[in-house]
Design a protein around this motif. Structure first.
Motif, PDB file in Angstrom:
ATOM      1  N   VAL A 179       0.883  -1.443   0.078  1.00 62.22           N
ATOM      2  CA  VAL A 179       0.502   0.537  -0.073  1.00 62.22           C
ATOM      3  C   VAL A 179       0.998   1.343   0.383  1.00 62.22           C
ATOM      4  CG1 VAL A 179      -2.092  -1.139   1.135  1.00 62.22           C
ATOM      5  CG2 VAL A 179       0.304   0.224   2.555  1.00 62.22           C
ATOM      6  N   GLU A 180       0.268   2.579  -0.519  1.00 61.36           N
ATOM      7  CA  GLU A 180       1.046   3.631  -0.381  1.00 61.36           C
ATOM      8  C   GLU A 180       1.163   3.971   0.880  1.00 61.36           C
ATOM      9  OE1 GLU A 180       2.585   5.577  -2.605  1.00 61.36           O
ATOM     10  OE2 GLU A 180       1.865   3.977  -4.272  1.00 61.36           O
ATOM     11  N   PRO A 181       2.264   5.219   1.528  1.00 61.01           N
ATOM     12  CA  PRO A 181       2.565   5.300   3.086  1.00 61.01           C
ATOM     13  C   PRO A 181       1.332   5.990   3.473  1.00 61.01           C
ATOM     14  CG  PRO A 181       4.109   5.864   1.570  1.00 61.01           C
ATOM     15  CD  PRO A 181       3.435   5.282   0.248  1.00 61.01           C
ATOM     16  N   GLU A 182       0.170   6.441   2.287  1.00 62.21           N
ATOM     17  CA  GLU A 182      -0.343   7.655   2.798  1.00 62.21           C
ATOM     18  C   GLU A 182      -1.965   6.758   3.435  1.00 62.21           C
ATOM     19  OE1 GLU A 182      -2.850  10.284   0.707  1.00 62.21           O
ATOM     20  OE2 GLU A 182      -2.807   8.414  -1.710  1.00 62.21           O
ATOM     21  N   GLN A 183      -1.639   5.537   2.728  1.00 57.97           N
ATOM     22  CA  GLN A 183      -2.316   4.707   3.157  1.00 57.97           C
ATOM     23  C   GLN A 183      -2.230   3.958   4.752  1.00 57.97           C
ATOM     24  OE1 GLN A 183      -2.287   2.820  -1.060  1.00 57.97           O
ATOM     25  NE2 GLN A 183      -4.443   2.039  -0.213  1.00 57.97           N
ATOM     26  N   VAL A 184      -1.477   4.033   5.293  1.00 55.89           N
ATOM     27  CA  VAL A 184      -0.754   4.028   6.547  1.00 55.89           C
ATOM     28  C   VAL A 184      -1.470   4.925   7.690  1.00 55.89           C
ATOM     29  CG1 VAL A 184       0.910   2.495   8.524  1.00 55.89           C
ATOM     30  CG2 VAL A 184       0.741   2.286   5.534  1.00 55.89           C
ATOM     31  N   ILE A 185      -2.018   4.706   8.203  1.00 58.90           N
ATOM     32  CA  ILE A 185      -2.289   5.255   8.800  1.00 58.90           C
ATOM     33  C   ILE A 185      -2.415   5.181  11.117  1.00 58.90           C
ATOM     34  CG2 ILE A 185      -4.357   6.718   9.900  1.00 58.90           C
ATOM     35  CD1 ILE A 185      -4.164   7.083   7.284  1.00 58.90           C
ATOM     36  N   CYS A 186      -1.513   5.876  11.689  1.00 57.94           N
ATOM     37  CA  CYS A 186      -1.282   5.700  13.214  1.00 57.94           C
ATOM     38  C   CYS A 186      -2.400   6.220  14.088  1.00 57.94           C
ATOM     39  CB  CYS A 186      -0.213   6.429  13.259  1.00 57.94           C
ATOM     40  SG  CYS A 186       0.129   6.917  14.474  1.00 57.94           S
ATOM     41  N   VAL A 187      -3.445   4.868  14.954  1.00 57.26           N
ATOM     42  CA  VAL A 187      -3.434   5.297  15.265  1.00 57.26           C
ATOM     43  C   VAL A 187      -2.978   4.500  16.747  1.00 57.26           C
ATOM     44  CG1 VAL A 187      -6.228   4.653  16.559  1.00 57.26           C
ATOM     45  CG2 VAL A 187      -5.735   4.550  14.345  1.00 57.26           C
ATOM     46  N   HIS A 188      -2.388   5.529  17.433  1.00 56.76           N
ATOM     47  CA  HIS A 188      -1.580   5.643  18.612  1.00 56.76           C
ATOM     48  C   HIS A 188      -2.727   6.066  20.109  1.00 56.76           C
ATOM     49  CE1 HIS A 188      -1.019  10.083  19.124  1.00 56.76           C
ATOM     50  NE2 HIS A 188      -0.351   9.711  17.664  1.00 56.76           N
ATOM     51  N   ASP A 189      -2.507   5.198  21.179  1.00 56.61           N
ATOM     52  CA  ASP A 189      -2.797   5.422  22.724  1.00 56.61           C
ATOM     53  C   ASP A 189      -2.847   6.835  21.855  1.00 56.61           C
ATOM     54  OD1 ASP A 189      -3.202   2.535  22.746  1.00 56.61           O
ATOM     55  OD2 ASP A 189      -1.662   2.872  24.184  1.00 56.61           O
ATOM     56  N   VAL A 190      -4.267   7.730  22.977  1.00 57.07           N
ATOM     57  CA  VAL A 190      -4.325   9.132  23.164  1.00 57.07           C
ATOM     58  C   VAL A 190      -5.238   9.004  24.307  1.00 57.07           C
ATOM     59  CG1 VAL A 190      -4.864   9.305  20.678  1.00 57.07           C
ATOM     60  CG2 VAL A 190      -7.082   8.191  21.613  1.00 57.07           C
ATOM     61  N   SER A 191      -5.325  10.523  24.842  1.00 56.44           N
ATOM     62  CA  SER A 191      -6.472   9.877  26.459  1.00 56.44           C
ATOM     63  C   SER A 191      -7.703  10.324  26.403  1.00 56.44           C
ATOM     64  CB  SER A 191      -5.961  11.861  26.572  1.00 56.44           C
ATOM     65  OG  SER A 191      -6.531  12.357  25.759  1.00 56.44           O
ATOM     66  N   SER A 192      -8.434  10.411  25.481  1.00 52.79           N
ATOM     67  CA  SER A 192      -9.191   9.947  25.264  1.00 52.79           C
ATOM     68  C   SER A 192      -9.768   9.327  23.798  1.00 52.79           C
ATOM     69  CB  SER A 192      -9.921  11.131  25.495  1.00 52.79           C
ATOM     70  OG  SER A 192     -12.260  11.219  25.461  1.00 52.79           O
ATOM     71  N   ILE A 193     -11.094   8.871  24.117  1.00 53.77           N
ATOM     72  CA  ILE A 193     -11.773   7.411  22.505  1.00 53.77           C
ATOM     73  C   ILE A 193     -12.087   8.965  21.778  1.00 53.77           C
ATOM     74  CG2 ILE A 193     -11.859   5.370  23.662  1.00 53.77           C
ATOM     75  CD1 ILE A 193     -14.640   5.644  23.292  1.00 53.77           C
ATOM     76  N   TYR A 194     -12.812   9.768  22.517  1.00 54.68           N
ATOM     77  CA  TYR A 194     -13.147  11.173  21.150  1.00 54.68           C
ATOM     78  C   TYR A 194     -12.417  11.840  20.591  1.00 54.68           C
ATOM     79  CZ  TYR A 194     -16.427   9.769  25.216  1.00 54.68           C
ATOM     80  OH  TYR A 194     -18.028   9.149  25.447  1.00 54.68           O
ATOM     81  N   ARG A 195     -10.804  11.389  20.915  1.00 52.84           N
ATOM     82  CA  ARG A 195      -9.531  12.464  19.747  1.00 52.84           C
ATOM     83  C   ARG A 195      -9.253  11.583  18.477  1.00 52.84           C
ATOM     84  NH1 ARG A 195      -8.011  16.068  20.997  1.00 52.84           N
ATOM     85  NH2 ARG A 195      -7.949  17.127  23.636  1.00 52.84           N
ATOM     86  N   VAL A 196     -10.064  10.354  18.296  1.00 54.48           N
ATOM     87  CA  VAL A 196      -9.710   9.580  17.496  1.00 54.48           C
ATOM     88  C   VAL A 196     -10.344   9.842  16.476  1.00 54.48           C
ATOM     89  CG1 VAL A 196      -9.667   7.310  16.863  1.00 54.48           C
ATOM     90  CG2 VAL A 196      -9.281   7.034  19.141  1.00 54.48           C
ATOM     91  N   PRO A 197     -10.762  10.199  15.880  1.00 53.72           N
ATOM     92  CA  PRO A 197     -10.980  11.118  14.529  1.00 53.72           C
ATOM     93  C   PRO A 197     -11.161  11.926  14.415  1.00 53.72           C
ATOM     94  CG  PRO A 197     -14.099  10.672  16.387  1.00 53.72           C
ATOM     95  CD  PRO A 197     -12.997   9.697  17.025  1.00 53.72           C
ATOM     96  N   LEU A 198     -10.330  12.922  15.383  1.00 51.39           N
ATOM     97  CA  LEU A 198      -9.539  14.059  15.196  1.00 51.39           C
ATOM     98  C   LEU A 198      -8.229  13.049  14.606  1.00 51.39           C
ATOM     99  CD1 LEU A 198     -10.313  16.007  18.224  1.00 51.39           C
ATOM    100  CD2 LEU A 198     -11.325  16.698  16.114  1.00 51.39           C
ATOM    101  N   LEU A 199      -8.093  12.371  15.117  1.00 53.33           N
ATOM    102  CA  LEU A 199      -6.485  11.578  14.760  1.00 53.33           C
ATOM    103  C   LEU A 199      -6.509  11.496  13.179  1.00 53.33           C
ATOM    104  CD1 LEU A 199      -3.958  11.030  16.340  1.00 53.33           C
ATOM    105  CD2 LEU A 199      -4.821   8.736  16.672  1.00 53.33           C
ATOM    106  N   LEU A 200      -7.600  11.018  13.020  1.00 50.55           N
ATOM    107  CA  LEU A 200      -8.092  10.291  11.317  1.00 50.55           C
ATOM    108  C   LEU A 200      -8.108  11.554  10.464  1.00 50.55           C
ATOM    109  CD1 LEU A 200     -10.821   6.917  12.359  1.00 50.55           C
ATOM    110  CD2 LEU A 200      -7.882   7.310  12.421  1.00 50.55           C
ATOM    111  N   GLU A 201      -8.763  12.521  10.877  1.00 45.49           N
ATOM    112  CA  GLU A 201      -8.786  13.521  10.203  1.00 45.49           C
ATOM    113  C   GLU A 201      -7.490  13.910   9.441  1.00 45.49           C
ATOM    114  OE1 GLU A 201     -10.889  17.360   8.607  1.00 45.49           O
ATOM    115  OE2 GLU A 201     -11.227  14.952   8.824  1.00 45.49           O
ATOM    116  N   ASP A 202      -6.679  14.158  10.655  1.00 47.56           N
ATOM    117  CA  ASP A 202      -5.945  14.639  10.477  1.00 47.56           C
ATOM    118  C   ASP A 202      -4.137  14.067   9.757  1.00 47.56           C
ATOM    119  OD1 ASP A 202      -6.029  17.017  12.314  1.00 47.56           O
ATOM    120  OD2 ASP A 202      -5.118  16.000  14.061  1.00 47.56           O
ATOM    121  N   GLN A 203      -4.888  12.715   9.695  1.00 44.46           N
ATOM    122  CA  GLN A 203      -3.946  11.809   8.793  1.00 44.46           C
ATOM    123  C   GLN A 203      -4.523  12.232   7.301  1.00 44.46           C
ATOM    124  OE1 GLN A 203      -1.598   8.645  10.785  1.00 44.46           O
ATOM    125  NE2 GLN A 203      -3.088   9.092  12.545  1.00 44.46           N
ATOM    126  N   GLY A 204      -5.738  12.653   6.790  1.00 40.67           N
ATOM    127  CA  GLY A 204      -6.506  12.800   5.589  1.00 40.67           C
ATOM    128  C   GLY A 204      -7.008  11.630   5.367  1.00 40.67           C
TER     129      GLY A 204
END
Length: 486
Positions: A179-204
């Motif tokens: 896959v292309e590098p842009e297709q590899v998405i980092c979902v690391h541990d965050v302070s709250s699960i409510y930050r995950v949508p923002l994490l995905l948004e920031d990575q395009g």
């Protein structure tokens, strides 16, 4: 219709549900109508009758593909518009024997709906052994290889890791997982699960899905995502605490009450309080435990007495029922905020049944006999606390899942003692909501309000419980059911 299939590899419980929900959230914030389907390999004709401690025999119908297409078209938003995107979470782990028929079904499904309408997000684990501190990619490589061998190729690989993914690791996954590098998405541990949508948004993720599925995406600032960020920031700086005792039968496994816990979290966040859930096995509150295991008995009662509020979720069977009744009785007498007798379910020969079989229910059969789905509850009085929490509406539509009901012959007896049935079904035959006079918040409901709770829009019964537990219910009602900007 666009279909996004979310699969998981390496381990179970990796976070497919959170990923699926997060993808749906950011797509919805773009103005798209989104629905979701959860498919669990452990299904049965009536899997709801099994204890959460048990696994059930896998069963699959031949028509799963047609069923997915049909369910995806069911409107889920208030405007009754047919969804444009369906996010499908496939439970289990790639390689499990239970999920094989489902994987094969979606292998065929991708060709039926065409490539431009189907994509696969694969959630995998990047372990980081403490001995070396190095992020390992081999489990993900093997998982993707197995998925490809079964006929599905991931469009996005979402890597669960404890720390942010290193660039060299990302490039390695890109190289060996094709896959292309842009297709590899980092979902690391965050302070709250409510930050995950923002994490995905920031990575395009939105821009990639827009191109891959040819979806019309709004480019203007998204109000919903702004609210989500404000909520996530608020969850990181909560100072006040609120404790709720959850008295149930399956407390050894917290996922048994996942929807209940989330509903509590949504409400706690809405009033800017940090939630502490005290799990109490209802059987430990019973007098027999005092004789057999006194330490557990006293620990359970200490938890109950030190909590700010009490929640008793539903449960089947005799075990632990008396303990639940003791907890409810204590909440009633001590004026503790509370949300939810001997019945024919527990004692078929009872001469004074408080809870009885519904007339249309077949007592001789357990499976497939529940009163299920969305049902309307009519409020019978204007001064009901729950009615005010719902926005002073005349009725509410909530999801039901039960086969027993309050004995209508005892309605007048209860109301003489201060228990008011403030909500009934449309026919006026079933008691849906009960409130206790001279109590700050003592509410029982026949339905499951946790199923419709959302982070930005918490369930009113749960919000009432948290407000009462925090000592803020009366001021909230006096302000017209509006929270302060803070």
């Amino acid at each position: 219709m666009k279909y996004i299939l979310v699969t998981g590899g390496v381990i179970s419980g990796i976070g497919k549900g959170i990923i699926a929900s997060s993808v749906g959230t950011i797509l919805k914030s773009c103005g798209l109508h989104v629905t979701a389907i959860k498919i669990d390999p452990y299904i049965n004709i009536d899997a709801g009758t099994f204890s959460p401690y048990e696994h059930v025999v896998p069963h699959i119908t031949d028509a799963i593909q047609e069923w997915v297409v049909k369910q995806a078209k069911v409107p889920v938003d208030d405007d009754d518009v047919e969804p444009q995107v369906c996010v499908i979470e496939l439970g289990g782990t790639v390689g499990d024997i239970e999920s094989m028929p489902f994987i094969e079904a979606f292998r065929q499904f991708q060709f039926k709906v065409k490539r431009e309408n189907f994509c696969n997000i694969h959630v995998s684990l990047i372990p980081q052994p403490s001995a070396t501190g190095e992020q390992k990619t081999k489990p993900t490589q093997n998982s993707v290889r197995e998925l490809r061998g079964l006929g599905l190729s991931p469009d996005l690989i979402m890597c669960r890791c404890s720390t942010a993914l290193e660039n060299s690791v990302k490039e390695k996954i890109s190289m060996f997982c094709h896959v292309e590098p842009e297709q590899v998405i980092c979902v690391h541990d965050v302070s709250s699960i409510y930050r995950v949508p923002l994490l995905l948004e920031d990575q395009g993720v939105v821009s990639y899905l827009s191109r891959r599925l040819n979806m019309p995406i709004e480019t203007r600032p998204r109000k919903m995502l702004t609210k989500w960020k404000e909520m996530s920031d608020r969850s990181d700086r909560l100072l006040e605490h609120c404790s709720i005792a959850l008295v149930g039968k399956y407390t050894k496994f917290s996922d048994s009450y996942a929807s209940v816990i989330k509903a509590l979290e949504h409400s706690a966040l809405a009033i800017s309080h940090k939630l502490e859930v005290k799990y109490i096995d209802s059987a430990y509150l019973e007098p027999c435990t005092l004789q057999e295991e006194p330490v557990k008995y006293h620990e359970a009662w200490q938890k109950l007495c030190s909590s700010d509020g009490i929640l008793v979720p539903g449960g089947f069977g005799v075990r632990g029922t008396e303990g639940k009744i003791h907890a409810i009785n204590w909440a009633r007498k001590q004026k503790k905020p509370f949300l939810d007798a001997n019945s024919t379910e527990f004692d078929p020969e009872s001469k004074h049944p408080v809870v009885i079989d519904m007339p249309e229910h077949n007592p001789g059969q357990m499976g497939g006999t529940m009163r299920l789905g969305k049902r309307r509850t009519i409020f019978k009085t204007s001064n009901s606390v729950l009615r005010k929490l719902y926005g002073d509406t005349e009725y509410v539509d909530e999801r039901h899942r039960h086969r027993f009901e309050v004995n209508p012959d005892l309605k007048s007896h209860f109301e003489e003692k201060g228990f008011r049935f403030v909500g009934e079904d449309v026919e006026g035959e079933r008691m849906e909501v009960i409130e206790l006079d001279d109590h700050q918040y003592f509410v029982g409901v026949q339905y499951h309000p946790e199923f419709t709770s959302r982070p930005i829009k918490p369930s009113p019964p749960y919000l009432g419980l948290l407000l009462a537990a925090a000592g803020k219910l009366q001021s909230y009602l006096q302000k017209g059911c509006r929270l302060s900007p803070r």
